[in-house]
Design an enzyme around this catalytic site. Structure first.
Site, mmCIF file in Angstrom:
data_model
loop_
_atom_site.group_PDB
_atom_site.id
_atom_site.type_symbol
_atom_site.label_atom_id
_atom_site.label_comp_id
_atom_site.label_asym_id
_atom_site.label_seq_id
_atom_site.Cartn_x
_atom_site.Cartn_y
_atom_site.Cartn_z
ATOM 1 N N ASP B 10 47.028 46.491 44.828
ATOM 2 C CA ASP B 10 48.088 45.478 45.223
ATOM 3 C C ASP B 10 48.809 45.672 46.076
ATOM 4 O O ASP B 10 49.513 46.559 45.926
ATOM 5 C CB ASP B 10 48.419 44.917 43.730
ATOM 6 C CG ASP B 10 47.273 44.335 42.911
ATOM 7 O OD1 ASP B 10 47.789 44.421 41.557
ATOM 8 O OD2 ASP B 10 46.495 44.141 43.230
ATOM 9 N N GLU B 129 40.251 35.697 37.302
ATOM 10 C CA GLU B 129 41.140 36.024 36.460
ATOM 11 C C GLU B 129 41.435 35.188 35.252
ATOM 12 O O GLU B 129 41.602 33.880 35.479
ATOM 13 C CB GLU B 129 42.497 36.068 37.404
ATOM 14 C CG GLU B 129 42.322 37.144 38.521
ATOM 15 C CD GLU B 129 43.360 37.214 39.248
ATOM 16 O OE1 GLU B 129 44.188 36.366 39.337
ATOM 17 O OE2 GLU B 129 43.584 38.266 40.115
#
Lengths: 402, 288, 246
Positions: B10, B129
């Site tokens: 990330d 997600e």
């Protein structure tokens, strides 16, 4: 243009944003809540000639501090107060949020103190708030006293605070700020530790030169001064039929009585560098703290202030009065701690600030016994013309941070 | 068929970050250094996610993608804030092999069809997600775990397959970063309902979790972040300059994160192999 | 034989027909010391010392675009010229006579055979899905060809120096079935099927896997290509020199 627009609450007529964080000069600095009336003139966040606010200057100073030296000071202080006879030697107020988890755990397990945690509970617990509160006691492992005021009184005061001040959180704040010193007095515990100094949020800088919390925040010299929910005590008694006993939990300690003890109320944040994100991770690792997997309404954050269903309204009413919502507060704090760049903070504010906390709306209306129309009527009455304008039938902020 | 183990990086600005529930993003170091180590230790692919991209409505990883693809010769998937075919094209030009779409795909599902026709199905990965709600049902989220959609992730998985997605990455937001293990039910249900490969993401806290999500969760590949990154941080000196941005308090202390039993790629792969899961082992890494 | 220094530029053309991971291929070339340019210019491609035809996506669409760009005859010419022509993934499939992807499509017809679909398979309690995505092993498929740890069968090809069972990265749903079995250079197992994962006929080389994404062993393929180009050029020079001698 701005001279013609009225600015309520003595707020500065021109809205100026800090160049470093996303706060504006409309932000009120902490009031002495029990003197708060409807005509209160707020003192607000100072922004200096370079366009930098007081809170950012404090953050700047934080980087210069010799934290090893401060820790030394803390150790010496704690050595003085540590008790070996089995009694409590310090009080940590809190509710099991990330900051109180951090404070209680570190005092007990790193510094070998014997804290008593003291909780003024939220008006209406969220599920996760309740879980975190329990985990604080069970997982982190601390003794706790939770003091709940009379529910009916609390509801009444909450409603009055909302109607008169558009500040439904006030009774909670009063109780919370006043409880710990009073418990300290009753239990004979000489040291009370709060977390961060409010100066980190923009109170006058002078306050950071000591770890002592100013006594005027939690003691009073005369009952006559006191207002709760914007209503003076005499009126609470005469008109609302409350007794002195009903409201004593909201009252600050008596100044003279307090003076006779040798209790010290200090900020742990003076001695330990407070990084909110690190407090969060610490609380997760040591106290079983859980953030929400979903973000809180009005902001991007998932772990700040998540235990009271009224929280959202506290921030929303502040948004109405000062033009600064929850995202502005969270982002500003994170910018000062370098978790966010200003650019990101601005984008987050535009995206989330002022989002209506719809999730618990019905419940909170019911709690305060206020109708939806009355709710909006009160909200709209409190919009200051220098901040708000009506465009195509809906309210818009005149200025947003850029 | 070998199970792929894919480190997920990330990225926020110049830094590799890691959070819990995609929030509270701690800086852990410079992405290039992690990428290089993982490549050398046998990562099967790499996944770069720009975590502020949907907030800014742009993906800023082009430079780091170019640098990575010059030196690291395993497949690179890039995601975060990709909204148009042009965005996808730019990232592929920079050297990415695949792109991951989430927010833009849910807002406009036709994008998946258009992108898979133009760039090839195998280039288009859809990222789902999801959060498990208290009543046991699931909901898909966008914007790096911030916005509700009301979309059922299982129906959505089937839909994107029909639209031409080549693979699906499934992330459990409520498990992500906690070390509490993968959401096996979420992964398994999606893996069993679509004919395309499913990559499991979010929640690994110990090596056995990885085994579980392949066997019980039916994952075809596994995405790991905390377990690998915290191991790196503990063992490598992060002397780089971090003055630009990010919470670096944590890095100064150089400890792990006790909720996670961190591990290296070789350790994880060897565990899988010992328990009967076929994986690709890299000689140099074992002998190191 | 004295060491010949590598020439400054040996131009390898990577055919750009709008699809495919062109830049990964280019980066891998650069890593191997090959100067490569991404182009769809017919003249540049014809002038190159070697041509790489990459590709990702649908066969039919790709052939259509190659047609529009006038590259079909160019590629056939390259194939006939003796210069190395390397097809990667879809690029390799395009070399074949025909494909059955989304209907029936004619290919470049450089290698005789068809392109067929990989089927989903069950392996133990796991489902092997299609597309086939991930790392898999390449094998010679010929027991006698394996000696020591290096495949004699691969000597002189772009797989020279690689071990039997080397891992390469695959991502595809179709595979080639060349008519001539001798053309098959490596096979790879997917469930019950051992499919042709790379092939070679003279100067034509095709691989279903992506060597530019297969780590250091994949880079070996590019290094071998660089070496092959160098040898081909030296060969040319020797011929010219020899021819020029009085």
């Amino acid at each position: 243009m701005s001279e013609r627009l009225e600015a309520k609450y003595n707020l500065p007529k021109e809205v100026i944003f800090c160049k470093r964080c996303v706060m504006s000069n409309q932000r009120p600095t902490s009031s002495i809540e029990f003197k708060h009336t409807a005509h209160h003139k707020h003192k607000t966040l100072q922004i200096d000639k370079e366009g930098v606010c007081d809170a950012c200057r404090v953050a700047e100073q934080k980087e210069q501090i010799d934290w090893d030296q401060r820790e030394e000071q803390l150790r010496r202080l704690l050595d003085k107060y540590r008790r070996k006879d089995g009694s409590y030697d310090c009080i940590v107020p809190g509710s099991g949020g990330k900051d109180s988890c951090f404070a209680a755990h570190i005092l007990k397990y790193k510094y070998g103190m014997h804290p008593l945690t003291v909780t003024w509970p939220p008006a209406i617990y969220t599920d996760i708030g309740w879980r975190n509160f329990r985990n604080w006691i069970e997982v982190c492992g601390v003794d706790n006293i939770a003091y709940k005021p009379n529910g009916r009184v609390h509801r009444l005061l909450t409603r009055l605070a909302f109607e008169n001040l558009l500040h439904p959180f006030q009774p909670f704040i009063l109780g919370q700020k006043n409880l710990a010193p009073k418990i300290a007095m009753k239990f004979g515990v000489p040291l009370v530790f709060y977390g961060e100094n409010e100066a980190e949020y923009g109170n006058p800088i002078a306050d950071t030169s000591t770890s002592l919390r100013d006594r005027s925040y939690f003691t009073t010299q005369s009952l006559g001064d006191i207002h709760i929910g914007g209503v003076p005590i005499s009126e609470l008694v005469d008109r609302y039929k409350l007794s002195l006993n009903d409201i004593q939990s909201y009252l600050p300690a008596d100044y003279k009585e307090f003076e006779q003890t040798d209790i010290e109320v200090r900020y742990l944040g003076y001695y330990i560098k407070w990084t909110p994100q690190e407090a969060y991770y610490y609380a997760v690792e040591h106290a079983g703290f859980e953030a929400n997997p979903v973000r809180t309404e009005g902001t991007y954050s998932k772990y700040n202030s998540i235990d009271d269903r009224i929280d959202g309204f506290h921030y929303y009413t502040a948004f109405i009065k000062f033009g600064l919502g929850r995202a502005s507060h969270d982002a500003s704090q994170e910018i000062r701690n370098r978790h966010l760049t200003r650019e990101e903070g601005v984008a987050l504010v535009h995206r989330f600030d002022g989002e209506f906390p719809g999730q618990y709306f019905r419940e909170v209306l019911q709690y305060m016994e206020i109708s939806e129309e009355r709710f909006w009527e009160l909200i709209d009455k409190r919009r200051s013309p220098h901040l708000w304008m009506k465009e195509d039938g809906s309210w818009k902020l005149r200025r947003q941070v850029l | 068929m070998n199970v792929r183990v894919i480190p997920r990086l990330d990225i926020k600005g110049p830094n590799l970050v890691k959070g819990i529930h995609l929030e509270g993003l701690r800086v852990l170091g410079k992405p290039e250094r992690f990428a290089r180590l993982y490549y050398e230790e046998g990562a099967d692919e790499l996944l770069y996610m720009d975590v502020v991209a949907s907030l800014y409505q742009r993906n800023s990883l082009l430079e780091i993608v170019t640098r990575t693809s010059r030196e690291i010769f395993i497949p690179l998937t890039v995601g975060g804030g990709l909204r148009t075919l042009d965005d996808i094209h730019a990232v592929l030009r920079a050297g990415a092999d695949k792109v991951s779409l989430n927010t833009a795909a849910i807002l406009r599902p036709e994008l998946v069809r258009e992108a898979s026709r133009r760039f090839g199905s195998s280039t288009i990965v859809v990222s789902i997600e999801a959060i498990r709600k208290p009543d046991g049902r699931y909901e898909a989220y966008t914007d790096n775990g911030r916005e509700r959609t009301g979309v059922d992730p299982f129906n959505w998985a089937i839909r994107v397959t029909e639209l031409g997605a080549g693979e699906i990455i499934v992330t459990s937001i409520d498990r992500e970063g906690t070390g509490n293990g993968f959401d096996l039910e979420l992964t398994r249900k999606i893996a069993e309902s679509v004919p395309i490969p499913v990559i499991a993401c979010g929640g690994a806290g110990k090596v056995a979790d990885v085994y579980e999500v392949v066997t019980q969760g039916k994952g075809d590949a596994v995405c790991l972040a905390s377990m690998l990154h915290y191991n790196f941080v503990k063992h490598y000196d992060n002397a780089d300059d971090f003055s630009e941005e990010g919470n670096v308090e944590y890095l100064r202390t150089r400890r792990g994160f006790s909720k996670i039993q961190d591990a290296t790629l070789p350790e994880i792969k060897e565990y899988l192999l010992r328990h009967g899961i076929a994986v690709r082992l890299v000689e140099e890494a074992i002998n190191a | 034989m004295p060491e010949t220094p590598w020439p400054q530029r040996f131009q390898v053309a990577i055919v750009d027909y709008g699809i495919g991971n062109l830049f990964s291929v280019k980066h891998a070339c650069e890593q191997a010391g090959i100067h490569a340019s991404i182009t769809h210019s017919c003249s540049e491609i014809l002038q190159a010392s070697a041509v790489i035809l990459p590709g990702v996506g649908a066969f039919g669409d790709a052939m259509e675009i190659l047609g529009k760009l006038d590259l079909v005859s160019v590629l056939r010419d390259i194939a006939a010229s003796g210069k190395p022509l390397v097809g990667i993934c879809l690029g390799m499939q395009l070399l074949m006579t025909e494909s059955h992807e989304f209907g029936w499509h004619r290919g470049l017809g450089i290698i005789e055979g068809e392109v067929v679909r990989l089927e989903e398979a069950v392996h133990g309690d796991r489902v092997l899905k299609v597309p086939h995505v991930g790392w898999n092993r390449i094998a010679t498929g010929n027991a006698t060809a394996v000696q020591a740890d290096s495949c004699v069968g691969w000597k002189g090809s772009l797989l020279e120096g690689l071990s039997e069972g080397e891992y390469m990265y695959f991502v595809h749903s179709f595979y080639p079935k060349p008519v001539d079995a001798n053309v098959v250079l490596s096979i790879t197992r997917h469930g019950p099927v051992d499919f042709c994962s790379s092939l070679r006929e003279g100067n034509i080389f095709g691989c279903q896997f992506h060597p530019e994404r297969s780590g250091s062993q994949g880079l070996r393929v590019y290094q071998n290509l660089a070496f092959l180009i160098q040898k081909t050029q030296e060969g040319d020079r020797n011929v010219r020199t020899a021819g020029g001698k009085v």
